[in-house]
Write a protein that holds these residues in place. Structure first.
Motif, PDB file in Angstrom:
ATOM      1  N   GLU A 166     -38.514  -9.829  20.264  1.00 31.46           N
ATOM      2  CA  GLU A 166     -38.697 -10.909  19.284  1.00 31.46           C
ATOM      3  C   GLU A 166     -39.807 -10.562  18.278  1.00 31.46           C
ATOM      4  O   GLU A 166     -39.665 -10.755  17.076  1.00 31.46           O
ATOM      5  CB  GLU A 166     -39.078 -12.212  20.002  1.00 31.46           C
ATOM      6  CG  GLU A 166     -37.934 -12.964  20.643  1.00 31.46           C
ATOM      7  CD  GLU A 166     -37.121 -13.754  19.635  1.00 31.46           C
ATOM      8  OE1 GLU A 166     -37.574 -14.807  19.180  1.00 31.46           O
ATOM      9  OE2 GLU A 166     -36.013 -13.286  19.292  1.00 31.46           O
TER      10      GLU A 166
ATOM     11  N   HIS B 234     -27.667 -12.618  16.820  1.00 28.77           N
ATOM     12  CA  HIS B 234     -28.922 -11.931  16.488  1.00 28.77           C
ATOM     13  C   HIS B 234     -28.694 -10.785  15.515  1.00 28.77           C
ATOM     14  O   HIS B 234     -29.450 -10.618  14.547  1.00 28.77           O
ATOM     15  CB  HIS B 234     -29.566 -11.406  17.777  1.00 28.77           C
ATOM     16  CG  HIS B 234     -30.695 -10.454  17.538  1.00 28.77           C
ATOM     17  ND1 HIS B 234     -31.861 -10.823  16.899  1.00 28.77           N
ATOM     18  CD2 HIS B 234     -30.835  -9.131  17.838  1.00 28.77           C
ATOM     19  CE1 HIS B 234     -32.674  -9.776  16.819  1.00 28.77           C
ATOM     20  NE2 HIS B 234     -32.070  -8.738  17.371  1.00 28.77           N
TER      21      HIS B 234
ATOM     22  N   PRO C 252     -39.773 -17.653  12.236  1.00 24.44           N
ATOM     23  CA  PRO C 252     -40.305 -17.500  13.594  1.00 24.44           C
ATOM     24  C   PRO C 252     -40.303 -18.781  14.409  1.00 24.44           C
ATOM     25  O   PRO C 252     -40.082 -19.874  13.882  1.00 24.44           O
ATOM     26  CB  PRO C 252     -41.743 -17.029  13.339  1.00 24.44           C
ATOM     27  CG  PRO C 252     -42.100 -17.654  12.029  1.00 24.44           C
ATOM     28  CD  PRO C 252     -40.835 -17.626  11.211  1.00 24.44           C
ATOM     29  N   CYS C 253     -40.552 -18.600  15.712  1.00 24.14           N
ATOM     30  CA  CYS C 253     -40.694 -19.731  16.633  1.00 24.14           C
ATOM     31  C   CYS C 253     -42.134 -19.739  17.134  1.00 24.14           C
ATOM     32  O   CYS C 253     -42.603 -18.754  17.719  1.00 24.14           O
ATOM     33  CB  CYS C 253     -39.727 -19.587  17.810  1.00 24.14           C
ATOM     34  SG  CYS C 253     -39.990 -20.826  19.097  1.00 24.14           S
TER      35      CYS C 253
ATOM     36  N   PHE D 209     -35.624 -15.449  25.729  1.00 26.71           N
ATOM     37  CA  PHE D 209     -35.698 -15.688  24.286  1.00 26.71           C
ATOM     38  C   PHE D 209     -34.320 -15.645  23.627  1.00 26.71           C
ATOM     39  O   PHE D 209     -34.176 -15.224  22.478  1.00 26.71           O
ATOM     40  CB  PHE D 209     -36.643 -14.670  23.630  1.00 26.71           C
ATOM     41  CG  PHE D 209     -38.040 -14.697  24.210  1.00 26.71           C
ATOM     42  CD1 PHE D 209     -38.997 -15.553  23.690  1.00 26.71           C
ATOM     43  CD2 PHE D 209     -38.364 -13.903  25.302  1.00 26.71           C
ATOM     44  CE1 PHE D 209     -40.281 -15.591  24.244  1.00 26.71           C
ATOM     45  CE2 PHE D 209     -39.641 -13.938  25.863  1.00 26.71           C
ATOM     46  CZ  PHE D 209     -40.594 -14.789  25.330  1.00 26.71           C
TER      47      PHE D 209
ATOM     48  N   ASN E 248     -47.977 -10.894  14.896  1.00 29.19           N
ATOM     49  CA  ASN E 248     -46.874 -10.406  15.724  1.00 29.19           C
ATOM     50  C   ASN E 248     -47.241  -9.105  16.425  1.00 29.19           C
ATOM     51  O   ASN E 248     -46.867  -8.871  17.577  1.00 29.19           O
ATOM     52  CB  ASN E 248     -45.620 -10.212  14.862  1.00 29.19           C
ATOM     53  CG  ASN E 248     -44.964 -11.515  14.489  1.00 29.19           C
ATOM     54  OD1 ASN E 248     -44.372 -12.195  15.317  1.00 29.19           O
ATOM     55  ND2 ASN E 248     -45.083 -11.885  13.222  1.00 29.19           N
TER      56      ASN E 248
ATOM     57  N   ALA F 261     -35.165 -16.728  14.832  1.00 33.02           N
ATOM     58  CA  ALA F 261     -35.785 -16.660  16.161  1.00 33.02           C
ATOM     59  C   ALA F 261     -34.783 -17.026  17.241  1.00 33.02           C
ATOM     60  O   ALA F 261     -33.819 -17.768  16.998  1.00 33.02           O
ATOM     61  CB  ALA F 261     -36.989 -17.590  16.220  1.00 33.02           C
TER      62      ALA F 261
ATOM     63  N   THR G   7     -34.841 -19.074  19.628  1.00 33.27           N
ATOM     64  CA  THR G   7     -34.672 -20.506  19.885  1.00 33.27           C
ATOM     65  C   THR G   7     -33.643 -21.140  18.960  1.00 33.27           C
ATOM     66  O   THR G   7     -33.050 -22.168  19.302  1.00 33.27           O
ATOM     67  CB  THR G   7     -36.008 -21.250  19.726  1.00 33.27           C
ATOM     68  OG1 THR G   7     -36.604 -20.873  18.473  1.00 33.27           O
ATOM     69  CG2 THR G   7     -36.960 -20.911  20.858  1.00 33.27           C
TER      70      THR G   7
ATOM     71  N   THR H 216     -43.229 -19.091  20.991  1.00 36.64           N
ATOM     72  CA  THR H 216     -43.175 -17.766  21.614  1.00 36.64           C
ATOM     73  C   THR H 216     -44.524 -17.335  22.182  1.00 36.64           C
ATOM     74  O   THR H 216     -44.609 -16.837  23.309  1.00 36.64           O
ATOM     75  CB  THR H 216     -42.687 -16.724  20.588  1.00 36.64           C
ATOM     76  OG1 THR H 216     -41.371 -17.084  20.161  1.00 36.64           O
ATOM     77  CG2 THR H 216     -42.661 -15.336  21.187  1.00 36.64           C
TER      78      THR H 216
ATOM     79  N   LEU I 213     -40.900 -12.536  14.785  1.00 37.52           N
ATOM     80  CA  LEU I 213     -40.390 -13.876  15.058  1.00 37.52           C
ATOM     81  C   LEU I 213     -41.335 -14.715  15.922  1.00 37.52           C
ATOM     82  O   LEU I 213     -40.948 -15.761  16.431  1.00 37.52           O
ATOM     83  CB  LEU I 213     -39.007 -13.782  15.716  1.00 37.52           C
ATOM     84  CG  LEU I 213     -37.914 -13.184  14.812  1.00 37.52           C
ATOM     85  CD1 LEU I 213     -36.616 -13.001  15.584  1.00 37.52           C
ATOM     86  CD2 LEU I 213     -37.685 -14.075  13.590  1.00 37.52           C
ATOM     87  N   GLY I 214     -42.581 -14.251  16.064  1.00 40.69           N
ATOM     88  CA  GLY I 214     -43.573 -15.037  16.787  1.00 40.69           C
ATOM     89  C   GLY I 214     -44.554 -15.730  15.858  1.00 40.69           C
ATOM     90  O   GLY I 214     -45.246 -16.661  16.250  1.00 40.69           O
TER      91      GLY I 214
END
Length: 359
Positions: free
Chosen positions: A117, A287, A66-67, A279, A130, A294, A296, A70, A122-123
């Motif tokens: 996301e 993806h 994850p990023c 994003f 998430n 993520a 990013t 976010t 991915l958060g």
């Protein structure tokens, strides 16, 4: 659409899968692809092969996960959305409409992709975080979306292009009826309706707890907005969501991602500036190859493996994609790739479980 570099040929790479290739003998694949029928493929999607080839050649593990930025981006976007409600209370109608399209449409279009996301966790490393972030991102949109999107989007990845399983693909009715410039304009105008209602027709599911919570959450927020800003406040949120899925630059990703526009290529990436606020969803080949990376870090994946990505046809303008789709007579809702590589037993098992992404 651009391309460059030397591509790795994936056609001859074998793939080991538990999925059974059933063939298309019982499917009507006659007619010109994109005009009279969908594009049909009798093999697993190319992302399975490319992901394995890249993993063998490059160390992907260091960019997985994850990023943590976010959640801050979502908080800022939602804050701007509700601040604009306050600032527009006494604004003339022309300014309200302009902000509804440009500001609310852009923010809610971006929050749709924030929910995307978060659907892939991915958060945050924690699944529950998430979920809550997904509901919070949905708060500015006026319409419940996160929980239902989550259920169907997981299947879009696992069963990409699968007939009757991937509800991202237009129906036969859409393909037959919406051909020609004016018909495609109507189709794009009603894109929010197709995107929301198509799953209920193609692969209906019973409502789960998270969806009930999602509906109650949005109804509660809309009620509070109505109490303070009246019906125009609720419309500002809801119409912003609808505008952001119609004739809007951000909405170009709906067509750009998977409509077949070059040979029989199924997925396309976009490398333009709108990735900064969406994003990096434009890095769509990347993806689908590695959904656990993520947004990013998707540019890092492309830079790490240019021999796999640089030669694939791609876009630099989502707006041009929309224009091309409208004016090109060879592009219709039929311009999507379909396949059937799952057995009937696998399909029935999936239906019995209520689909993926239900937890």
């Amino acid at each position: 659409m651009g391309k460059g570099g030397e591509a790795v040929n994936l056609k001859d790479i074998p793939v080991t899968t538990t999925t059974t290739i059933t063939g298309l003998e019982h499917k009507d694949t006659s007619g010109e692809p994109g005009l009279e029928n969908f594009w049909w493929d009798g093999d697993v999607n190319v992302h399975v092969k490319r992901a394995r080839a890249i993993s063998k050649k490059h160390k992907i593990s260091k960019i997985l996960g994850p990023c943590y930025q976010t959640k801050y981006k979502i908080c800022v976007a939602v804050a701007i959305q509700f601040a604009s409600l306050e600032l527009l209370q006494d604004a003339p109608m022309w300014m309200w409409l302009l902000c509804c399209y440009m500001l609310s449409g852009s923010i809610n279009g971006c929050m749709t992709l924030a929910m995307h996301e978060l659907t892939h966790d991915l958060g945050s490393k924690r699944h529950m975080v998430n979920r809550w972030l997904g509901l919070f991102a949905n708060a500015s949109m006026g319409l419940p979306a996160y929980a239902t999107f989550k259920r169907y989007h997981i299947e879009h990845h696992k069963y990409m292009g699968e007939d009757e399983l991937d509800v991202d693909i237009p129906t036969w009715m859409e393909g037959h009826f919406f051909q020609g410039l004016w018909a495609k304009l109507v189709w794009l105008f009603f894109q929010p309706a197709w995107y929301s209602l198509r799953p209920l027709v193609v692969a209906p599911k019973s409502m789960k707890g998270l969806e009930m919570l999602n509906h109650a959450w949005i109804i509660g927020i809309d009620y509070l907005v109505y109490r303070r800003y009246g019906i125009m406040g609720v419309l500002y949120l809801a119409l912003g969501t609808i505008f952001g899925m119609q004739f809007h630059p951000v909405a170009g990703h709906f067509v750009a991602e998977h409509f077949v526009m070059a040979d029989d290529q199924e997925t396309y990436s976009y490398y333009g500036p709108l990735n900064w606020i969406t994003f990096n969803v434009g890095y769509h080949n990347e993806h689908h190859d590695f959904a656990a990376i993520a947004g990013t870090n998707l540019p890092k994946l492309r830079a790490m493996a240019p021999e796999f990505y640089d030669d694939i046809p791609h876009y630099h303008s989502w707006t041009k994609v929309l224009v091309d789709f409208i004016v090109d007579p060879h592009l219709t809702p039929f311009s999507r790739m379909k396949r059937e590589v799952t057995t009937e037993e696998e399909r029935q098992s999936l239906k019995t479980k209520g689909g993926l992404g239900t937890k």
